[in-house]
Design an enzyme around this catalytic site. Structure first.
Site, PDB file in Angstrom:
ATOM      1  CG  PHE A  32      -1.210   9.639   1.230  1.00 58.52           C
ATOM      2  CD1 PHE A  32      -0.850   8.848   2.298  1.00 58.52           C
ATOM      3  CD2 PHE A  32      -1.904  10.811   1.486  1.00 58.52           C
ATOM      4  CE1 PHE A  32      -1.140   9.215   3.594  1.00 58.52           C
ATOM      5  CE2 PHE A  32      -2.203  11.199   2.780  1.00 58.52           C
ATOM      6  CZ  PHE A  32      -1.819  10.390   3.847  1.00 58.52           C
ATOM      7  NE  ARG A  53      -4.123   4.515  -6.132  1.00 54.68           N
ATOM      8  CZ  ARG A  53      -4.381   3.714  -7.121  1.00 54.68           C
ATOM      9  NH1 ARG A  53      -4.273   4.126  -8.350  1.00 54.68           N
ATOM     10  NH2 ARG A  53      -4.736   2.467  -6.912  1.00 54.68           N
ATOM     11  CG  HIS A  54       4.194   7.394  -2.771  1.00 49.99           C
ATOM     12  ND1 HIS A  54       5.253   7.444  -1.909  1.00 49.99           N
ATOM     13  CD2 HIS A  54       4.522   8.222  -3.783  1.00 49.99           C
ATOM     14  CE1 HIS A  54       6.170   8.277  -2.370  1.00 49.99           C
ATOM     15  NE2 HIS A  54       5.749   8.758  -3.500  1.00 49.99           N
ATOM     16  CG  PHE A  55       6.580   3.747  -3.399  1.00 51.87           C
ATOM     17  CD1 PHE A  55       6.822   4.183  -4.683  1.00 51.87           C
ATOM     18  CD2 PHE A  55       7.220   4.368  -2.345  1.00 51.87           C
ATOM     19  CE1 PHE A  55       7.693   5.247  -4.915  1.00 51.87           C
ATOM     20  CE2 PHE A  55       8.087   5.422  -2.562  1.00 51.87           C
ATOM     21  CZ  PHE A  55       8.330   5.857  -3.850  1.00 51.87           C
ATOM     22  N   PRO A 113       5.096   5.184  -8.665  1.00 56.72           N
ATOM     23  CG  PRO A 113       4.882   7.294  -7.707  1.00 56.72           C
ATOM     24  CD  PRO A 113       5.707   6.518  -8.683  1.00 56.72           C
TER      25      PRO A 113
END
Length: 749
Positions: A634, A637-639, A415
């Site tokens: 999110f 942010r996540h991937f 992330p």
């Protein structure tokens, strides 16, 4: 193949001892004399440019000895005389003066306008060097190192009373994760001199300690100090990135040429102090702070040709950091206002500084001694924060074997900053067997004292943060151990498929380092997929506080599309919507402003239907409904390149639904404070994921079925099971959601 079923692969216990840390190298004893080093430097200054690195290493060794003796390092004289003050202030300051004088001469006899743009080019010389300047045909002036332009200066006439427009303050300002934390936020002249001499740990504390490193791994000596004092406010200012206030009283240089380069050099020095305050030098051998190249700096000078109108008044700098990041190298960008005698003398916009390693080594770890970054035990890290940042969203090509393991076809990597919970690789053991089982990874994460997810949760560690700390290292281990080798020509994405975790003891890891230990238990290769099963543990202070197992899938797009939920691809309805009539006592609530359930990024509940005595067990039921917002935090942010709602956030929503049931049915005092620590020691949480939520989906819904409500020891323990829907498809399941709350009838023990 209709659906992947990974339930038949057995889980095993966590195993494998933790290695003893490598002993630290001895501290340099500093037996070289200042006189001998000065002579050596005089000889080296006359040699070819290729020998300059050896001179720097020798100077670093001398510097380390002087620091140990408590001596302040002073600039060495150049052959043939004493350097002027600009040269003692360093290469960037010399370049500024050279370009400013050339611009003033080119425009004479007209008065030079008060607004400039200064653009640095890469690489910028750190040490003073003979520079020349010339005027370009387009009216710009350049400072040259030999034939190479290192700074381009242009004059403009767009000055305004207000200066450039202010940037928009983001709803959720980025919270930079410093590499070292210190309680020292004000530096005097003596402390600035000690910092320039290399005594970083003596100024900022043990988290900045670099004893035991080789001399060429220590920060390069600083140029002469320009600031008198500085105060640092981390996470202060409008943008939450830092606010610096300082004073400067430049030495008299005979007032030859324009004076506006003074405040620019002073503001750059303030950013240099901030970079070391944040520990950004700890990952780079021979670290030095330079102007950020390629980004025009707007300089608005109001002091006139002779400088401030109030003689003897110091300059007061207010430096507001607007950006702070790691890639491609650690950097800070700021706006600055300089006053003297109560009036504005200069404004700077987009002033940037970056931390660079010494010329030559790059980021790849030394083949024999590893990284210059230390772990929490004092040993050398295998990979450090900057490596990890590049594996997440940077360019892994320069990272050697680590980069080769995390480039496409394995995506995503880790992330982005703000959600990334891996900082350093302590140890890595790859398995020699063909099936990769037995590979082991030890990583560290420095948990902030006041992380955003604890504040927005109401205090303590929310369950989604605990899950991310445990699961993120597993994906890194999969990449490093060769998960992509079975499908070398196919693009793969990584998804957690299922897992279980148990808190073995009560623990608040804030302001501590969490050691994450991961072991690859088994691997299964399927058409278009690789499924790895892992065991993990989390510990602080040498004591484990969480253990568990999990499965990650590395999936091609075709196989990822087959993950059609928990019900074989059929759309199903939640329990409440399958009732022919509304259950008695059902209540519809709008809880989006109830901070006890979470706020900001963790305000995951909106419309809630609560049914006391409902659900599959007749003990209570909650259904929550929320629209998918493509701008939700999110997704970004996540991937990188693969935006998805983390499954851990869906589990967090179910925990909040259980808490809402307890609060709105009187099981807990509604006036009680926020959630506090969430996971319950001894309770095992289990989860299964068979789908994903992307930006294009419309709604996310969750339901929980209360299984048990039990009062014990001054608390109320609520156990439940739950599911998450993406539109009409049930994709996530969580079992044994356990929430403990103060018992309003008995009080907290």
């Amino acid at each position: 193949m209709d659906e992947l079923d990974f339930d038949g692969i057995p889980l095993g216990p966590l195993h494998g001892p933790r290695p003893d840390p490598d002993p630290a190298a001895p501290v340099p004893d500093g037996t070289a004399t200042p006189t001998g080093i000065a002579r050596m430097l005089a000889r080296e200054a006359q040699r070819a440019h290729a020998a300059a690195l050896d001179a720097h290493r020798a100077l670093s060794a001398w510097q380390a000895g002087l620091v140990a003796a408590g001596t302040v390092l002073a600039p060495a004289p150049r052959p043939g005389g004493v350097p002027d003050v600009w040269e003692r202030w360093g290469g960037p300051a010399s370049a500024l003066r050279a370009a400013a004088r050339a611009l003033a001469e080119a425009m004479a006899p007209r008065p030079c306008p008060g607004v400039f743009t200064a653009t640095w080019h890469d690489p910028v010389p750190y040490a003073p060097a003979p520079l020349r300047a010339h005027s370009a045909p387009d009216g710009a002036c350049e400072a040259l190192d030999g034939e190479r332009a290192i700074l381009t200066l242009r004059a403009t006439d767009d000055a305004t009373d207000e200066g450039p427009p202010r940037r928009q303050v983001p709803r959720f300002p980025e919270e930079f994760h410093p590499h070292a934390v210190t309680d020292v936020h004000r530096l005097t002249r003596a402390e600035l001199d000690a910092l320039a001499a290399g005594d970083v740990a003596g100024v900022f504390g043990p988290a900045h300690d670099q004893r035991g490193l080789e001399p060429d791994e220590l920060p390069a000596p600083w140029p002469a100090r320009l600031l008198e004092e500085i105060t640092v406010g981390p996470r202060a200012g409008r943008y939450g990135q830092g606010l610096l206030t300082a004073t400067a009283r430049p030495a008299d240089d005979g007032n030859v040429g324009p004076r506006w380069p003074y405040p620019v050099a002073a503001a750059l020095e303030a950013l240099r102090v901030y970079a070391f305050h944040q520990g950004l030098h700890l990952c780079l051998p021979g670290a030095r702070v330079l102007p950020l190249p390629g980004r025009p700096v707007r300089v608005e000078w109001r002091g006139g040709p002779a400088g401030p109108e109030t003689p003897g008044e110091p300059w007061r700098l207010t430096v507001e950091v607007v950006e702070l990041g790691l890639l491609p190298r650690p950097y800070a960008v700021a706006d600055c206002e300089i006053t003297s005698g109560g009036r504005v003398v200069a404004r700077l916009h987009d002033l940037g500084a970056t931390v660079r390693e010494r010329p030559g080594p790059g980021l790849a770890p030394h083949p024999d001694r590893g990284c210059c970054r230390k772990t929490s035990s004092g040993a050398r890290a295998r990979y450090h924060e900057l490596h990890i940042a590049h594996t997440a969203e940077g360019d892994p090509a320069e990272l050697g074997t680590l980069g080769a393991a995390v480039t496409a076809p394995v995506r995503p990597r880790l992330p982005r900053a703000g959600l990334r919970m891996v900082d350093r690789v302590v140890d890595l053991h790859r398995s020699d067997g063909p099936k990769r089982a037995g590979a082991r990874l030890v990583t560290e994460h420095d948990v902030p004292a006041d992380p955003w997810y604890a504040r927005e949760h109401g205090g303590g560690l929310p369950v989604f943060a605990l899950m991310e700390m445990a699961l993120q290292p597993l994906g890194l281990l999969g990449g490093l151990s060769g998960a992509a080798h079975a499908h070398p020509d196919r693009p793969l994405v990584c998804r957690n498929l299922e897992g279980r975790a148990r808190l073995t003891r009560a623990c608040d890891p804030r302001a501590s380092t969490v050691v994450q230990e991961s072991v690859l238990l088994s691997t299964a290769v399927m058409p278009g997929a690789v499924v790895d099963r892992y065991a993990f543990s989390l510990s602080t202070g040498g004591e484990v506080f969480c253990t568990g197992e999990a499965a990650h899938g590395y999936l091609t797009p075709e196989v990822l599309a087959l993950r059609q939920g928990l019900d074989g691809g059929r759309e199903t309805l939640p329990w409440l919507e399958r009732r022919p009539v509304a259950p008695a006592g059902a209540r519809r609530l709008d809880v989006r402003h109830d901070a006890r359930l979470g706020r900001g990024r963790l305000a995951l509940l909106e419309d809630v239907v609560l049914v006391p005595g409902g659900g599959e067990h007749g003990a209570g039921y909650v259904l929550c409904d929320k629209a998918v917002d493509p701008g939700d935090w999110f997704f970004g942010r996540h991937f990188p390149h693969d935006p998805v709602l983390p499954g851990s956030v869906g589990v967090q929503m179910l925990f909040q639904a259980v808490r809402a049931f307890a609060l709105y049915t009187g099981l807990a005092d509604q006036a009680s404070p926020g959630p506090g620590p969430e996971a319950v020691p001894g309770e095992e949480l289990r989860w299964t994921y068979r789908g994903q939520i992307l930006r294009e989906h419309r709604r996310v819904r969750g339901e929980v079925h209360i299984r048990e409500v039990r009062a014990a020891g001054g608390t109320v323990l609520v156990r439940a099971d739950g599911s998450v829907w993406r539109d009409g498809l049930r994709i996530h399941r969580a079992d044994n959601i356990a929430v403990a709350l103060p018992d309003a009838r008995r009080g907290t023990p």
